[in-house]
Design an enzyme around this catalytic site. Structure first.
Site, PDB file in Angstrom:
ATOM      1  N   TYR A  16      33.114  44.068  42.069  1.00  0.00           N
ATOM      2  CA  TYR A  16      32.152  43.363  42.957  1.00  0.00           C
ATOM      3  C   TYR A  16      30.954  44.561  43.330  1.00  0.00           C
ATOM      4  O   TYR A  16      29.906  44.051  43.018  1.00  0.00           O
ATOM      5  CB  TYR A  16      32.717  42.857  44.150  1.00  0.00           C
ATOM      6  CG  TYR A  16      31.811  42.178  45.029  1.00  0.00           C
ATOM      7  CD1 TYR A  16      31.244  41.341  44.747  1.00  0.00           C
ATOM      8  CD2 TYR A  16      31.645  43.072  46.277  1.00  0.00           C
ATOM      9  CE1 TYR A  16      30.223  40.580  45.733  1.00  0.00           C
ATOM     10  CE2 TYR A  16      30.322  42.602  47.145  1.00  0.00           C
ATOM     11  CZ  TYR A  16      29.834  41.252  46.706  1.00  0.00           C
ATOM     12  OH  TYR A  16      28.846  40.804  47.846  1.00  0.00           O
ATOM     13  N   GLU A  38      31.126  35.105  52.838  1.00  0.00           N
ATOM     14  CA  GLU A  38      30.788  36.067  53.800  1.00  0.00           C
ATOM     15  C   GLU A  38      31.360  35.417  55.220  1.00  0.00           C
ATOM     16  O   GLU A  38      31.756  36.353  56.015  1.00  0.00           O
ATOM     17  CB  GLU A  38      29.311  36.390  53.865  1.00  0.00           C
ATOM     18  CG  GLU A  38      28.979  37.258  52.878  1.00  0.00           C
ATOM     19  CD  GLU A  38      29.433  38.601  52.790  1.00  0.00           C
ATOM     20  OE1 GLU A  38      30.113  39.047  53.805  1.00  0.00           O
ATOM     21  OE2 GLU A  38      29.193  39.345  51.639  1.00  0.00           O
ATOM     22  N   TRP A  46      36.776  42.465  53.382  1.00  0.00           N
ATOM     23  CA  TRP A  46      36.119  41.835  52.101  1.00  0.00           C
ATOM     24  C   TRP A  46      37.186  41.955  51.194  1.00  0.00           C
ATOM     25  O   TRP A  46      37.243  41.118  50.119  1.00  0.00           O
ATOM     26  CB  TRP A  46      34.991  42.992  51.842  1.00  0.00           C
ATOM     27  CG  TRP A  46      34.109  41.921  50.821  1.00  0.00           C
ATOM     28  CD1 TRP A  46      33.827  42.713  49.558  1.00  0.00           C
ATOM     29  CD2 TRP A  46      33.567  40.671  50.806  1.00  0.00           C
ATOM     30  NE1 TRP A  46      33.221  41.844  48.790  1.00  0.00           N
ATOM     31  CE2 TRP A  46      32.985  40.923  49.422  1.00  0.00           C
ATOM     32  CE3 TRP A  46      33.541  39.798  51.290  1.00  0.00           C
ATOM     33  CZ2 TRP A  46      32.300  39.335  48.926  1.00  0.00           C
ATOM     34  CZ3 TRP A  46      32.965  38.400  51.075  1.00  0.00           C
ATOM     35  CH2 TRP A  46      32.423  38.249  49.878  1.00  0.00           C
TER      36      TRP A  46
END
Length: 186
Positions: A16, A38, A46
């Site tokens: 990512y 998010e 995350w």
């Protein structure tokens, strides 16, 4: 060349970081996906969200905005029970709510991308931090956009979440200056 340390050796996080994070994106579907992911992260790491990303894509028809806008509470309950998604129901309810808000923005501004990118005059904010520790949790820009999104009925878009979202879609480049993925090093 020193690289951002936050991926911490996690393969999903590293991919990512290397391929998506802080890279300008103008695709409404992708931008919507990042908004939802998010928001799902709020209070979590995350890495948890990235591990569930494929399940989210499957559950929400690859984040098709019109599809998501039509989801009912019953649909969301089924996703919560059967999908490998974060089970927080209010976060799941934010998917159709935010999709409906995106559709309204698309009518008004032509695209969700145009609505957002106008805040930075269509040029990403390129920061030059020396360490990850210098990266702020929010900024005046994220506060401004958060207020506008909330006014338009978006959910899970506080200033901190919005700042992460701006990084995710490349409106802000927060790679540390020595990272090979920083805009000025690519």
């Amino acid at each position: 060349m020193e690289q951002c340390s936050w991926p911490q050796g996690n393969a999903l996080m590293q991919t990512y970081h290397d391929e998506e994070w802080c890279r300008p994106n103008y695709d409404d579907r992708y931008i919507f996906e990042m908004l939802i992911l998010e928001g799902a992260q709020a209070g979590l790491s995350w890495s948890i969200v990235l591990a569930k990303r494929e399940a989210y894509q499957a559950a929400f028809n690859n984040f098709d905005i019109e599809y998501c806008a039509g989801l009912s509470d019953e649909d969301l309950e089924s996703i919560r029970e059967n999908g490998n998604v974060i089970k927080h129901f209010a976060k799941l309810q934010s998917v159709p709510t935010n999709a409906q808000a995106v559709l309204k923005i698309q009518k008004e501004f032509n695209s969700f991308s145009d609505f957002l990118w106008r805040f930075v005059e269509y040029e990403p904010v390129i920061n030059s931090w020396e360490t990850d520790a210098q990266i702020p949790p929010q900024s005046p820009l994220s506060v401004q956009i958060s207020k506008d999104l909330k006014k338009r009925s978006f959910k899970f878009v506080g200033p901190v979440t919005t700042y992460s979202f701006l990084q995710a879609i490349g409106m802000v480049d927060d790679h540390i200056r020595s990272c090979k993925f920083h805009t000025l090093n690519r």
